[in-house]
Design a protein around this motif. Structure first.
Motif, PDB file in Angstrom:
ATOM      1  N   LYS A   3       3.734   6.782  55.078  1.00 23.41           N
ATOM      2  CA  LYS A   3       4.061   5.930  56.225  1.00 23.41           C
ATOM      3  C   LYS A   3       4.561   4.562  55.752  1.00 23.41           C
ATOM      4  N   VAL A   4       5.616   4.101  56.383  1.00 25.90           N
ATOM      5  CA  VAL A   4       6.197   2.803  56.061  1.00 25.90           C
ATOM      6  C   VAL A   4       6.176   1.951  57.320  1.00 25.90           C
ATOM      7  N   ASP A   5       5.636   0.751  57.202  1.00 29.13           N
ATOM      8  CA  ASP A   5       5.576  -0.149  58.344  1.00 29.13           C
ATOM      9  C   ASP A   5       6.605  -1.282  58.277  1.00 29.13           C
ATOM     10  N   PHE A   6       6.946  -1.705  57.060  1.00 29.21           N
ATOM     11  CA  PHE A   6       7.766  -2.913  56.915  1.00 29.21           C
ATOM     12  C   PHE A   6       8.873  -2.745  55.883  1.00 29.21           C
ATOM     13  N   ILE A   7       9.968  -3.486  56.129  1.00 32.41           N
ATOM     14  CA  ILE A   7      11.083  -3.571  55.194  1.00 32.41           C
ATOM     15  C   ILE A   7      11.271  -5.048  54.852  1.00 32.41           C
ATOM     16  N   LEU A   8      11.508  -5.313  53.571  1.00 33.37           N
ATOM     17  CA  LEU A   8      11.752  -6.679  53.105  1.00 33.37           C
ATOM     18  C   LEU A   8      13.214  -6.830  52.704  1.00 33.37           C
ATOM     19  N   GLY A   9      13.851  -7.892  53.195  1.00 40.70           N
ATOM     20  CA  GLY A   9      15.233  -8.191  52.842  1.00 40.70           C
ATOM     21  C   GLY A   9      15.353  -9.634  52.393  1.00 40.70           C
ATOM     22  N   PHE A  10      16.185  -9.887  51.385  1.00 39.32           N
ATOM     23  CA  PHE A  10      16.343 -11.228  50.826  1.00 39.32           C
ATOM     24  C   PHE A  10      17.804 -11.587  50.633  1.00 39.32           C
ATOM     25  N   ASP A  11      18.095 -12.881  50.772  1.00 40.84           N
ATOM     26  CA  ASP A  11      19.382 -13.460  50.411  1.00 40.84           C
ATOM     27  C   ASP A  11      19.082 -14.514  49.350  1.00 40.84           C
ATOM     28  N   TYR A  68       2.582  -7.764  53.825  1.00 35.38           N
ATOM     29  CA  TYR A  68       3.214  -6.694  54.601  1.00 35.38           C
ATOM     30  C   TYR A  68       3.145  -5.355  53.868  1.00 35.38           C
ATOM     31  N   ARG A  69       2.046  -4.695  54.046  1.00 34.71           N
ATOM     32  CA  ARG A  69       1.798  -3.358  53.476  1.00 34.71           C
ATOM     33  C   ARG A  69       1.504  -2.399  54.609  1.00 34.71           C
ATOM     34  N   PRO A  70       1.868  -1.149  54.566  1.00 38.89           N
ATOM     35  CA  PRO A  70       2.689  -0.589  53.494  1.00 38.89           C
ATOM     36  C   PRO A  70       4.163  -0.918  53.706  1.00 38.89           C
ATOM     37  N   ALA A  71       4.772  -1.353  52.655  1.00 36.85           N
ATOM     38  CA  ALA A  71       6.191  -1.691  52.695  1.00 36.85           C
ATOM     39  C   ALA A  71       7.004  -0.512  52.166  1.00 36.85           C
ATOM     40  N   TYR A  72       8.247  -0.467  52.590  1.00 39.88           N
ATOM     41  CA  TYR A  72       9.170   0.540  52.083  1.00 39.88           C
ATOM     42  C   TYR A  72       9.264   0.349  50.566  1.00 39.88           C
ATOM     43  N   PRO A  73       9.376   1.421  49.780  1.00 35.94           N
ATOM     44  CA  PRO A  73       9.363   1.292  48.322  1.00 35.94           C
ATOM     45  C   PRO A  73      10.602   0.620  47.728  1.00 35.94           C
ATOM     46  N   SER A  74      11.593   0.374  48.551  1.00 40.96           N
ATOM     47  CA  SER A  74      12.769  -0.364  48.104  1.00 40.96           C
ATOM     48  C   SER A  74      12.815  -1.704  48.826  1.00 40.96           C
ATOM     49  N   VAL A  75      13.262  -2.714  48.106  1.00 35.75           N
ATOM     50  CA  VAL A  75      13.484  -4.034  48.682  1.00 35.75           C
ATOM     51  C   VAL A  75      14.981  -4.269  48.623  1.00 35.75           C
ATOM     52  N   PHE A  76      15.510  -4.878  49.666  1.00 36.40           N
ATOM     53  CA  PHE A  76      16.955  -5.010  49.804  1.00 36.40           C
ATOM     54  C   PHE A  76      17.388  -6.460  49.583  1.00 36.40           C
ATOM     55  N   LEU A  77      18.394  -6.639  48.732  1.00 36.94           N
ATOM     56  CA  LEU A  77      18.916  -7.962  48.398  1.00 36.94           C
ATOM     57  C   LEU A  77      20.418  -7.987  48.574  1.00 36.94           C
ATOM     58  N   GLU A  78      20.918  -9.147  48.985  1.00 39.11           N
ATOM     59  CA  GLU A  78      22.367  -9.327  48.966  1.00 39.11           C
ATOM     60  C   GLU A  78      22.752  -9.626  47.522  1.00 39.11           C
ATOM     61  N   ARG A  79      23.732  -8.895  47.027  1.00 35.08           N
ATOM     62  CA  ARG A  79      24.173  -9.072  45.641  1.00 35.08           C
ATOM     63  C   ARG A  79      24.843 -10.428  45.478  1.00 35.08           C
ATOM     64  N   GLY A 105       7.421  -2.693  40.716  1.00 35.77           N
ATOM     65  CA  GLY A 105       6.952  -1.514  41.442  1.00 35.77           C
ATOM     66  C   GLY A 105       7.850  -1.128  42.613  1.00 35.77           C
ATOM     67  N   PHE A 106       8.729  -2.009  43.001  1.00 36.77           N
ATOM     68  CA  PHE A 106       9.701  -1.718  44.062  1.00 36.77           C
ATOM     69  C   PHE A 106      11.045  -1.378  43.422  1.00 36.77           C
ATOM     70  N   ASP A 107      11.792  -0.484  44.074  1.00 40.20           N
ATOM     71  CA  ASP A 107      13.183  -0.301  43.691  1.00 40.20           C
ATOM     72  C   ASP A 107      13.962  -1.437  44.337  1.00 40.20           C
ATOM     73  N   ILE A 108      14.869  -1.998  43.594  1.00 37.12           N
ATOM     74  CA  ILE A 108      15.678  -3.090  44.138  1.00 37.12           C
ATOM     75  C   ILE A 108      17.054  -2.529  44.460  1.00 37.12           C
ATOM     76  N   VAL A 109      17.412  -2.631  45.731  1.00 33.45           N
ATOM     77  CA  VAL A 109      18.704  -2.128  46.197  1.00 33.45           C
ATOM     78  C   VAL A 109      19.552  -3.337  46.575  1.00 33.45           C
ATOM     79  N   GLU A 110      20.714  -3.424  45.961  1.00 37.35           N
ATOM     80  CA  GLU A 110      21.627  -4.522  46.240  1.00 37.35           C
ATOM     81  C   GLU A 110      22.762  -4.054  47.140  1.00 37.35           C
ATOM     82  N   PHE A 111      23.126  -4.922  48.054  1.00 37.60           N
ATOM     83  CA  PHE A 111      24.304  -4.676  48.874  1.00 37.60           C
ATOM     84  C   PHE A 111      25.301  -5.805  48.628  1.00 37.60           C
ATOM     85  N   PRO A 112      26.549  -5.477  48.331  1.00 37.57           N
ATOM     86  CA  PRO A 112      27.555  -6.533  48.197  1.00 37.57           C
ATOM     87  C   PRO A 112      27.758  -7.228  49.545  1.00 37.57           C
ATOM     88  N   PRO A 113      28.046  -8.519  49.533  1.00 34.76           N
ATOM     89  CA  PRO A 113      28.262  -9.240  50.790  1.00 34.76           C
ATOM     90  C   PRO A 113      29.300  -8.573  51.693  1.00 34.76           C
TER      91      PRO A 113
END
Length: 170
Positions: A3-11, A68-79, A105-113
């Protein structure tokens, strides 16, 4: 997947790392927390160092991960991107390093702007204000929810992560 409750995103940025936490327990995500880790504000003087700014980015990231647990195992960042201003590019990499140090412990997923702008703002070169308006509309929140572009960009990154990795995976 559990179960995943939260997603974290960063710029990531040394002078204003935006962050957004989405509650994804329902059909449509909802903002739980959004903000900016400030590198410059009225209480900071010229003597404040990069290490102080990086420490604040690390501390906020650590707090979000713990809170914020349980968080999705990937964290999303703007590249980040490179430009002709080498010091600016290096500062962005430092902010990113402070984030990653707390995301073990998290996979880091980057998205280009341009990908964030294309999916959220409907075109690859959408203006920041267009992206902010689109993400506010998608999340059904007023524009005033975002104090600055860093926050709306982090929310757009989190929404894109949800669209591609959570909703699309169901």
């Amino acid at each position: 997947m559990s179960k995943v409750d939260f997603i974290l995103g960063f710029d990531p940025s040394l002078n204003g790392t935006g962050y957004c936490v989405l509650d994804v327990r329902r059909k449509h995500p909802k903002i739980t927390e959004v903000g900016t880790v400030q590198g410059r504000n009225k209480t900071w003087g010229e003597e404040d160092t990069t290490s102080v700014k990086l420490t604040l980015i690390s501390a906020k990231t650590r707090e979000l991960v713990a809170k914020y647990r349980p968080a999705y195992p990937s964290v999303f960042l703007e590249r980040g991107f490179s430009n002709q201003f080498n010091n600016s590019t290096q500062a962005g990499f430092r902010a990113r390093g402070a984030l990653e140090a707390e995301l073990v412990g998290f996979d880091i997923v980057e998205f280009p702007p341009t990908q964030v702008k294309k999916v959220i703002g409907k075109e690859g070169f959408a203006a920041k204000e267009t992206v902010a308006e689109s993400v506010a509309e998608f999340l059904n929140v007023p524009m005033e929810t975002f104090a600055n572009d860093n926050e709306s960009d982090a929310a757009a990154v989190a929404v894109l992560g949800w669209l591609k990795h959570v909703k699309g995976a169901k």
